[in-house]
Design an enzyme around this catalytic site. Sequence first.
Site, PDB file in Angstrom:
ATOM      1  N   SER A   1       0.794  -1.237   0.000  1.00  0.00           N
ATOM      2  CA  SER A   1       0.000   0.000   0.000  1.00  0.00           C
ATOM      3  C   SER A   1       0.823   1.281   0.000  1.00  0.00           C
ATOM      4  O   SER A   1       0.282   2.352  -0.267  1.00  0.00           O
ATOM      5  CB  SER A   1      -0.925   0.037   1.209  1.00  0.00           C
ATOM      6  OG  SER A   1      -2.121  -0.611   0.908  1.00  0.00           O
TER       7      SER A   1
ATOM      8  N   VAL B   1       1.105  -3.804   3.833  1.00  0.00           N
ATOM      9  CA  VAL B   1       1.015  -5.109   4.487  1.00  0.00           C
ATOM     10  C   VAL B   1       2.271  -5.966   4.293  1.00  0.00           C
ATOM     11  O   VAL B   1       2.391  -7.027   4.894  1.00  0.00           O
ATOM     12  CB  VAL B   1      -0.243  -5.911   4.077  1.00  0.00           C
ATOM     13  CG1 VAL B   1      -1.499  -5.254   4.581  1.00  0.00           C
ATOM     14  CG2 VAL B   1      -0.290  -6.133   2.576  1.00  0.00           C
TER      15      VAL B   1
HETATM   16  N1  GLU Z   1      -2.280  -5.139  -2.412  1.00  0.00           N
HETATM   17  C1  GLU Z   1      -2.796  -5.120  -1.080  1.00  0.00           C
HETATM   18  C2  GLU Z   1      -4.305  -5.301  -1.087  1.00  0.00           C
HETATM   19  O1  GLU Z   1      -4.941  -4.747  -1.899  1.00  0.00           O
HETATM   20  C3  GLU Z   1      -2.417  -3.823  -0.428  1.00  0.00           C
HETATM   21  C4  GLU Z   1      -2.848  -3.798   0.994  1.00  0.00           C
HETATM   22  C5  GLU Z   1      -1.995  -2.967   1.888  1.00  0.00           C
HETATM   23  O2  GLU Z   1      -0.771  -2.964   1.817  1.00  0.00           O
HETATM   24  O3  GLU Z   1      -2.608  -2.302   2.713  1.00  0.00           O
HETATM   25  O4  GLU Z   1      -4.857  -6.026  -0.329  1.00  0.00           O
END
Ligand code: GLU
Length: 304
Positions: free
Chosen positions: A64, A258
């Site tokens: 993110s 995340v």
């Molecule tokens: N690609 C992850 C998702 O969409 C990003 C989430 C994050 O890092 O908060 O779930």
Amino acid sequence: MVVFQQHLDRIYKEIIALPNTGKVASYIPELATVSATKFGIHLMDINQNIFSNGDSQEKFSVQSISKVLSLSMALQCIGENVWERVDVEPSGDPFNHLSLLELENGIPRNPLINAGAIVIADILVSQLENPKEDFLKFVRVLANDTSITYDKNVAKSEKETGFKNYAAANLLKSYGNLNNDVETVLDFYFHQCSLHMNCAQLCDVFYLYINRGKCKRDVAHLNINQIKRVNALMLTCGFYDEAGEFAFEVGLPGKSGVGGGIVALLPNKFCVATWSPALNKKGNSAKGMAALEQLTTLSELSIF
Ligand code: GLU
């Protein structure tokens, strides 16, 4: 003079000694392969002096954190029109929550939650000739580093399991807030999130947010008003439903992912990146938050 290296050395020792309370994200299976005990920290001041400790050169999935960069590129492309399609309020909900999207007729609360970032991805897919290549080039130019790449395995892994993001994209489409087809937009979004970078490279890229929109090579990419807006969004929306806690404990704008990374910054002074993959219950790196709390306490530098 601020003695950043001494602070980072002290923080490293203390953080490494803490028990691992968090959990490595596993809802994207490829992320679960990373060791929970990694910890790195890297800081770049406004004069481009650098300070670091631990696994600051090891690459990880920024996830993110990339949303700040895609938003910045969308602002470059269509300016204030971005705000017709996405709001600027904290959500107070987890990053992938869908209920507000329905209540608010397909206008995501902000560009740093998944639904908002998917709308931003849609804007970039419409605006860029070769979206994935052009976005990667933008990041490389900001960092002045051509070694930055996507992690194709992470992008593929998320594509196979990203059911909630498919749900969000379909909801957005049903409200008329997605111009391109769901598959194309999510393919871009999953690649964007899979950017594979280390703490040092994150500081290289985020330097423009402390330097009034100019990158390390002193080239302007965003204007000062756009920087003001992006930094404000990082402060109010950068940490899922823990933005209040981060402001309270750390007192800096920033963004987490995340993959366990966090970038935080004090305009005109420094930007700092931490990486520790074990996440707390709200999805933020547990040790990363503790390290940054210590940094602003020891240095007595925060926006407050
Ligand atoms: N690609 C992850 C998702 O969409 C990003 C989430 C994050 O890092 O908060 O779930």
